[in-house]
Design a protein around this motif. Sequence first.
Motif, mmCIF file in Angstrom:
data_model
loop_
_atom_site.group_PDB
_atom_site.id
_atom_site.type_symbol
_atom_site.label_atom_id
_atom_site.label_comp_id
_atom_site.label_asym_id
_atom_site.label_seq_id
_atom_site.Cartn_x
_atom_site.Cartn_y
_atom_site.Cartn_z
ATOM 1 N N SER A 303 32.906 39.438 39.302
ATOM 2 C CA SER A 303 33.796 38.958 40.352
ATOM 3 C C SER A 303 34.157 40.125 41.259
ATOM 4 O O SER A 303 34.650 41.158 40.785
ATOM 5 C CB SER A 303 35.067 38.354 39.744
ATOM 6 O OG SER A 303 36.025 38.114 40.754
ATOM 7 N N GLN A 305 36.478 40.183 43.390
ATOM 8 C CA GLN A 305 37.927 40.226 43.607
ATOM 9 C C GLN A 305 38.636 40.945 42.461
ATOM 10 O O GLN A 305 39.492 41.796 42.675
ATOM 11 C CB GLN A 305 38.474 38.807 43.768
ATOM 12 C CG GLN A 305 37.963 38.099 45.021
ATOM 13 C CD GLN A 305 38.474 36.672 45.131
ATOM 14 O OE1 GLN A 305 38.956 36.092 44.149
ATOM 15 N NE2 GLN A 305 38.380 36.097 46.325
ATOM 16 N N SER A 306 38.242 40.601 41.235
ATOM 17 C CA SER A 306 38.895 41.212 40.070
ATOM 18 C C SER A 306 38.107 42.365 39.475
ATOM 19 O O SER A 306 38.605 43.074 38.604
ATOM 20 C CB SER A 306 39.124 40.150 38.986
ATOM 21 O OG SER A 306 37.877 39.668 38.500
ATOM 22 N N ILE A 310 32.315 38.046 34.680
ATOM 23 C CA ILE A 310 32.675 36.638 34.492
ATOM 24 C C ILE A 310 31.530 35.833 33.884
ATOM 25 O O ILE A 310 31.681 34.639 33.622
ATOM 26 C CB ILE A 310 33.088 35.995 35.831
ATOM 27 C CG1 ILE A 310 31.958 36.132 36.858
ATOM 28 C CG2 ILE A 310 34.371 36.625 36.352
ATOM 29 C CD1 ILE A 310 32.235 35.413 38.174
ATOM 30 N N LYS A 449 26.824 26.876 44.355
ATOM 31 C CA LYS A 449 26.782 28.309 44.648
ATOM 32 C C LYS A 449 25.523 28.632 45.437
ATOM 33 O O LYS A 449 24.483 27.994 45.274
ATOM 34 C CB LYS A 449 26.792 29.114 43.344
ATOM 35 C CG LYS A 449 26.664 30.626 43.530
ATOM 36 C CD LYS A 449 26.449 31.356 42.222
ATOM 37 C CE LYS A 449 27.721 31.411 41.405
ATOM 38 N NZ LYS A 449 27.562 32.320 40.234
ATOM 39 N N THR A 483 30.579 28.893 46.293
ATOM 40 C CA THR A 483 30.676 30.252 45.784
ATOM 41 C C THR A 483 29.443 31.027 46.229
ATOM 42 O O THR A 483 28.366 30.457 46.409
ATOM 43 C CB THR A 483 30.756 30.237 44.244
ATOM 44 O OG1 THR A 483 31.859 29.429 43.846
ATOM 45 C CG2 THR A 483 30.929 31.630 43.679
ATOM 46 N N THR A 485 26.989 34.637 45.509
ATOM 47 C CA THR A 485 26.651 35.790 44.685
ATOM 48 C C THR A 485 25.615 36.615 45.432
ATOM 49 O O THR A 485 24.593 36.084 45.877
ATOM 50 C CB THR A 485 26.067 35.363 43.329
ATOM 51 O OG1 THR A 485 27.034 34.593 42.610
ATOM 52 C CG2 THR A 485 25.679 36.579 42.497
ATOM 53 N N THR A 504 31.841 36.333 46.984
ATOM 54 C CA THR A 504 32.607 36.027 45.776
ATOM 55 C C THR A 504 32.191 36.873 44.579
ATOM 56 O O THR A 504 33.041 37.401 43.851
ATOM 57 C CB THR A 504 32.438 34.537 45.409
ATOM 58 O OG1 THR A 504 32.591 33.739 46.570
ATOM 59 C CG2 THR A 504 33.456 34.116 44.367
ATOM 60 N N GLU A 505 30.878 36.991 44.360
ATOM 61 C CA GLU A 505 30.376 37.659 43.157
ATOM 62 C C GLU A 505 29.266 38.634 43.528
ATOM 63 O O GLU A 505 28.625 38.497 44.580
ATOM 64 C CB GLU A 505 29.833 36.623 42.153
ATOM 65 C CG GLU A 505 30.865 35.606 41.693
ATOM 66 C CD GLU A 505 30.229 34.481 40.888
ATOM 67 O OE1 GLU A 505 29.002 34.551 40.649
ATOM 68 O OE2 GLU A 505 30.948 33.538 40.511
#
Length: 543
Positions: A303, A305-306, A310, A449, A483, A485, A504-505
């Motif tokens: 992720s 963002q974090s 994931i 995605k 989403t 990636t 996002t990823e």
Amino acid sequence: MSCPTPRSRVLHADWFDWRSSATRDFVALFGAVVLASILLHVYEVGPLLFQLGRSYADSALDDIMFTIFVALFLCVALTIFSVRRYRDLARETKARAILEGETRDLARHDPMTGLPNRRLFDENLTACLGLARDTHQVAVLLLGLDGFKRIKDTHGHAAEDKALCEFANRVANILRKDGILARIGGDEFGIVLPDISSLEVPTNLARRIVASATDTFAVETGAAELGVGIGIAIAPIDGDNLQELVRRAERALYRAQRDGRSCVRFFEPEMDIHVERRIQIERELRSAITADIIEPHYQPLVSLQSNCIIGFEALARWENRTLGRIPPDVFIPIAEETGLISALGDQLFRRACSDAIAWPETFTLAFNISPIQLRDPALGQRILSILGQTGFSPRRLEIEITESAFVERTGVAKTVIDVLRQAGVRIALDDFGTGYATLSQLLSFRLDKIKIDRSFVSQLDDSTESRVIVHAILGLAKGLGLTTTAEGVEDACQLGFLVANGCTEGQGYLFSDAVPTAGIRALLNRESGSTTVAEDGTPILHA
């Protein structure tokens, strides 16, 4: 090119056939004799003739004349019968000869295009090779159509046949008079050029054929596109017999089709080495699938963002005792071409589900499905069955499909995807932006995605065009609620651009290479304390 229609004839070899004129003559003669007998009996002409015969019994001349008259009558009747019978036999013999010629002709020609088939191609090539010398060379060109199956899947069989005949017409119009064009397979053609003066002759012909195929083919439902790969072998340089020359032209064609759309390749000696290795890989691959020794490795999905892992994408890895490590981009296409991909895919998926049960419950498993597998209507139920057997939740599964799946039996692929989505499986579009998908297809397949192809991500540092494309993809995904990636993230600058534009990823060597099952625990343990910060303040997870 119109399809030839063989003429049909009915041969009357049996002279007792009522439709035969000889039979009618015979029946008429027989009927006349019977009728004369009946008349003689009904009108009692017999006794009268008997009395007249007795009155002239002493006349030898009358007996002779009577005998001559009967003999002449029989001779004339038999002559007429024989002449008519001879004429019938002559017509039947001629018709039979024509029909046998047509049968031989049909056995050597393709009924669709009217071109010579493989049998006549081999006969003509053998005859030309009999004349080949160092100064009398023969060129063999094998043509393989690109996109032929796509026409059938998109426009139907009628469009496929029409495009095939149109292509054959175009090539026939280009070919010189002494050249031989044949259809030797479903989407393959062969050309024999006898007595070529130099390699420029087949080269120029191949270029003109490729150019002719660039024009679209008109079909009832629209326009279709075809490409053509061409492999060339020269006799006696590359072989002096039919089998060897064709085999090497096939290897040149195989290389042409692998090198890209509408390529032309001459046979080169190293092609034999390449094909022999491929044959060896195929043999070892069958044994590896039987022994279940190809295993999944796992590359983390992070992720952005974090900065936390994931999930993982399962990637096939194969270490062979004889051949060493064989890359997936080598053995996966071979598995697809040889029909082994379904068995291999099921094995890898079962092992990946069993491994993923030990991961944290929030982690997802991403698994790639080949377009070849998506041709199987039972694939969806088989995936759900494996999930049930291993106990892995469908809601933790993410199936990745490529854009090429959109143009290969779209109806079947959509049915499989619908089955999986109803069970809670998420669907991701892999390698987005490589040229197949349309916006309408994105909507009809109900994706979750989009994965941005690594070819765009790798050029973010020095290509304005790549940055524009990636920015547009991210904006499109955001608008559709999907989403995203980014594949192939390798440095902090790429990561910074992706984060700033709302990706996002991320996935790539910057985070970690694919690791075996045993390496996942060490990767997770390392995650919390091994981060650094990029220029924009974004934390980076190192491998």
